[in-house]
Structure formats: C-alpha cells, structure tokens
Design an enzyme around this catalytic site. Structure first.
Site, PDB file in Angstrom:
ATOM      1  N   ASP B  11       0.845  -1.191   0.000  1.00  0.00           N
ATOM      2  CA  ASP B  11       0.000   0.000   0.000  1.00  0.00           C
ATOM      3  C   ASP B  11       0.880   1.241   0.000  1.00  0.00           C
ATOM      4  OD1 ASP B  11      -2.250  -1.497   0.033  1.00  0.00           O
ATOM      5  OD2 ASP B  11      -2.721  -1.204   2.146  1.00  0.00           O
ATOM      6  N   ASP B 130     -13.970  -6.131  -4.081  1.00  0.00           N
ATOM      7  CA  ASP B 130     -14.076  -6.228  -2.624  1.00  0.00           C
ATOM      8  C   ASP B 130     -15.435  -6.833  -2.325  1.00  0.00           C
ATOM      9  OD1 ASP B 130     -11.607  -5.155  -2.003  1.00  0.00           O
ATOM     10  OD2 ASP B 130     -12.341  -3.094  -2.056  1.00  0.00           O
TER      11      ASP B 130
END
Lengths: 210, 259
Positions: B11, B130
C-alpha cells in the site's frame, strides 16, 4: 547496435529497461533505414496479431524482416513477435510475416489437466523442456521458469524448428529456433534473472547455432 | 505445468509505504521501490501496488514510483487505486506497469474494462473486487455482495454475477478480496474464492486473510486460486517469501522455486 522494432504493439519499454539493466545500448525504431545499421534485432510485442500486421505492412517492416533474416544477423522474437513470424495466425485470421512455416493457434476451449478445466490465458510462470542446447540459453538452468501470458501458441510445421516445449493441458512449442532466428512465447524481460541471462546471451550471439 | 503465484501487495500513499515494512534493517521502511526490490530478490512472482493517495494532486508521485520500480525489478507488476479512466491506465502502463487493477471505477462505469482491454489487451486489465458475505436473496443469489469505497458502500451487486460480467467485458484476471477475512490473518475466504474461481475462465488471485503459509496452501488447493496475495505476513517479516514457497513445495504445491 541492438534495435528493438517499435510497431505500436504494447509494452516495448519493459524490453528496453531490461537491456538497460544488463548495460546494453539499443535503439527503438520503426524506421527501416535505422534498422539497417543494427547488428541484432529484437521483435517484441503484446497485443493482437491483426492490428500488429496492419502496422508492420504500413511501415514495410514485414518485407524488411524477410530481408534481414537472410543476412544471418540475429533476430529475437518475443510473445506476439514470435507468433507473427509464422505464416498465419488464427487470431483475427491474419496472414503474418512468414519467416517460419506454420501457424499460430488458439488454445482449445476444453483445455484440462487432471480433470480440471484450465484457465485461458495461460498466465504465470512455467518451465521449458529443451530439445537441444542453444547459445541463447547458455547458463540458463534447465528447471528455470519463465513468465507467460497468452491465449495463442506458435505451431511450426517443421518439427526441427522447435527448440523447447511447455506443458499446459497440452504440449506446445514455446521456443522456436532456426539458424539466426530464436523466438520465444514467454517474456524474458519479465522472467527475473534467467530472463535477463537470455537477453544477455542474445546480445552476445553472432547468429550461429554451434 | 503452470506454477501458483505468490504476490506481495504494497500500500502506497503519496509515494511512501503506509505500513512499516521491517526488513533486515538495510531497507528504508518508507520506500516502495526498495521494498519491491527486496521482494523480487526473495522470489516474489509478481508485485501489486495499491495507491491509497487521497488527494488527486499527489497522484503523479505514483507515476514516478512506477517508473523507478520498472527499472529495478524484472517480473510483472500491477498498480491499482484511483484509476478512473483509460487515460489513467495509459499513464501507468507507459510508466512501466504490466497490469492495471480497477475496482470502484468499474462498478461505476463497467465499460472501463472493455475500453482498457481494447486499448491495452485483456492481460493488462485486472478487476479488483471487494466482497462481503451477506444473506442469500433474490438480488444476491450467491450470498456475496460487491462493496466499494474501501468496504463502506454496499452496491447491491452479486459478486458471482459481477465476476462473470467482468470476464465478458474483457477483464484478464480477477483480484478477489474478502472484506470479512481482510486483516484477520486467520485465512482466506475459501468458499468465496472457490465459487468465483470455478465459475470464470480467467485467473483468480485470492486476497485477504493470509497469516500463515498454511493459509496459502488452503487457498491454492481447496480455494482453487491461481495466485495468492500476501501483505502483513511478509511486511512484518514473520515469514520471507522463500520460506512460504518452501512450505508450499513440501506440500507438493508447485511454485517457481528458482529465481
């Protein structure tokens, strides 16, 4: 000088960066006048056969490649660049460059292994079973793996042009070699150290098979 | 035969890693380029960057990161986060990424998948999904719903339907993240992964929940995944990628063992 043929077919910058990493000078061009000065030519490519051939013909690069291969200077095909050196590709039903007799075929829809339906594209790391040694694969371990991403595979009509094969629900030709030509379905520029070694070997190769 | 892929996910916010990555001490914990290099050396088969930069004016920093990563590692890598259109995709690809992952943007405008596939080829376009487990209903027959905006917004879209739809639109791969499993380190959502993977013909990368090498073994066999995404378990140096691969090798799960 190493020349990378630029024919608007995807990511040639990754090939350029790999050459930079091994300290090799190169030019990227679609200009046949510049290509004339090259000692080695790399024919890369990601994309579709139909569009690639349209561009090559527009720039007269298909005819130029046929002439170049007769000079005995080394030619390296990568991925789409390997598929379209054959006579014909099933992708977009395309007449191709024709440096090697044969065609590029699509993986059969019902490709299975141990009863499991396999994914298409064939994407990821796989190995190559070599039928003989070749200067471009010097110092590459026999169990090394290479990065593949493709739905079509080269099928040369002359079996002696097959240097290596790969298994994916079937056995297909993953490396072609004939005289001063060597061409692979996988991406050496994305295959870690063994891939960089192949590029290094190619740049040092004089186009002879012994 | 094709190897299963092990893919560390990093990330990045405004060009810096957000989670501390504790390597031997020789790696700056903040630099995504050095972290990518370290994972490349450890045997990562691919690397995923997820840009969580909130402000769009700082997004250009990511382009520079992508360029520097492309000069450093010679395996495929993909970039996701904040990709809104084909122009965004083009910039990241020209900077050197192989693949682009689209998530919320594809839910808002599914044609981005088709446009990306047409412009760069299907192999470039990864659909990030997701997913949250919900009650089975007429609207959500699989019992798994697509959520967006970091798991905050339910969309009313069935995950299995969306996976097939994305494949038809031209996605080349699916990165399937279970919001329920994410961050737990208790294992991947095996039922979800197997459900999606068995019903599409494109490769599926499982994401969310990896804490132990055993979890990867499960998702790559029972879960039918083609690849496994990992984060904390390698970022905190609990395991190296080489150790994970050795474990899988002992279990007769084929990964690339020579790098």
């Amino acid at each position: 000088m190493i020349a990378i043929i630029n024919y608007n077919a995807g990511n040639i910058t990754s090939v350029a960066r790999a050459l930079q990493n091994i300290g090799q000078d190169f030019v990227i061009t679609d200009d046949t006048n510049m290509l004339e000065a090259a000692s080695h030519v790399i024919f890369p490519g990601v994309g579709a056969a139909g569009e690639a051939m349209v561009y090559l013909r527009e720039k007269n690069l298909d005819a130029w490649l046929k002439k170049y291969i007769k000079t005995g200077k080394p030619l390296l095909g990568i991925c789409l660049g390997t598929q379209i050196i054959l006579d014909y590709s099933e992708e977009n039903k395309t007449e191709c460059v024709g440096l090697i007799a044969g065609s590029t075929k699509r993986f059969p829809e019902k490709l299975t292994s141990e009863g499991e339906l396999l994914k298409i594209p064939h994407m990821g790391w796989n190995s190559v079973q070599f039928r003989r040694s070749h200067p471009v694969f010097k110092d590459v371990a026999p169990d090394a793996e290479f990065y593949f991403v493709h739905s079509y595979y080269p099928a040369p009509s002359d079996d002696s042009a097959v240097l290596g094969t790969t298994d994916y629900g079937m056995t297909f030709c993953s490396v072609l070699a004939k005289d001063n030509l060597v061409a692979m379905q996988f991406h050496p520029e994305k295959s870690g150290r063994p891939g960089l070694q192949i590029l290094r070997n190619f740049c040092a190769w004089r186009g002879n098979v012994k | 035969m094709l190897s299963k892929r092990i893919i560390p996910c990093l990330d990045v916010r405004a060009g810096l890693l957000t989670k501390g990555i504790k390597f031997k001490g020789n790696v700056d914990i903040g630099d995504p380029v050095e972290a990518a290099r370290e994972y490349y050396e450890q045997g990562a088969d691919e690397i995923v960057f997820y840009d969580i930069t909130a402000s769009s004016d700082k997004r250009d920093i990511m382009i520079d990161v992508v360029r520097r990563v492309a000069e450093t590692i010679f395996i495929p890598f993909s970039v996701g986060g904040g990709i809104r259109n084909v122009e965004d995709m083009r910039r990241v690809i020209l900077a050197g990424a192989e693949k682009i992952s689209v998530n919320s943007a594809a839910v808002d405008e599914p044609q981005i998948i088709a446009q990306g596939a047409k412009a760069f080829g299907s192999q470039c376009v990864v659909l990030g999904m997701d997913v949250k487990k919900v009650e089975v209903s007429g609207k959500i027959p699989s019992g798994y719903e697509i959520v967006i905006h970091g798991g905050r917004k339910f969309t009313g879209i069935d995950a299995l339907w969306w996976a097939k739809e994305a494949q038809n639109l031209g996605a080349g791969e699916i990165c399937l993240n279970s919001i329920d499993a994410d961050g737990t380190q208790e294992g991947y959502e095996l039922n979800l992964t197997a459900l999606i993977s068995k019903n599409v013909r494109i490769p599926v990368i499982a994401s969310g929940g990896a804490g132990k090498p055993e979890h990867l073994a499960q998702v790559l066999t029972t879960g039918n995944a083609d690849a496994a995404l990992i984060a904390s378990m390698v970022h905190y140096r609990t395991y190296t990628i080489a150790e994970i691969k050795q474990y899988l090798d002992n279990k007769q799960i084929k990964t690339r063992m020579l790098w």
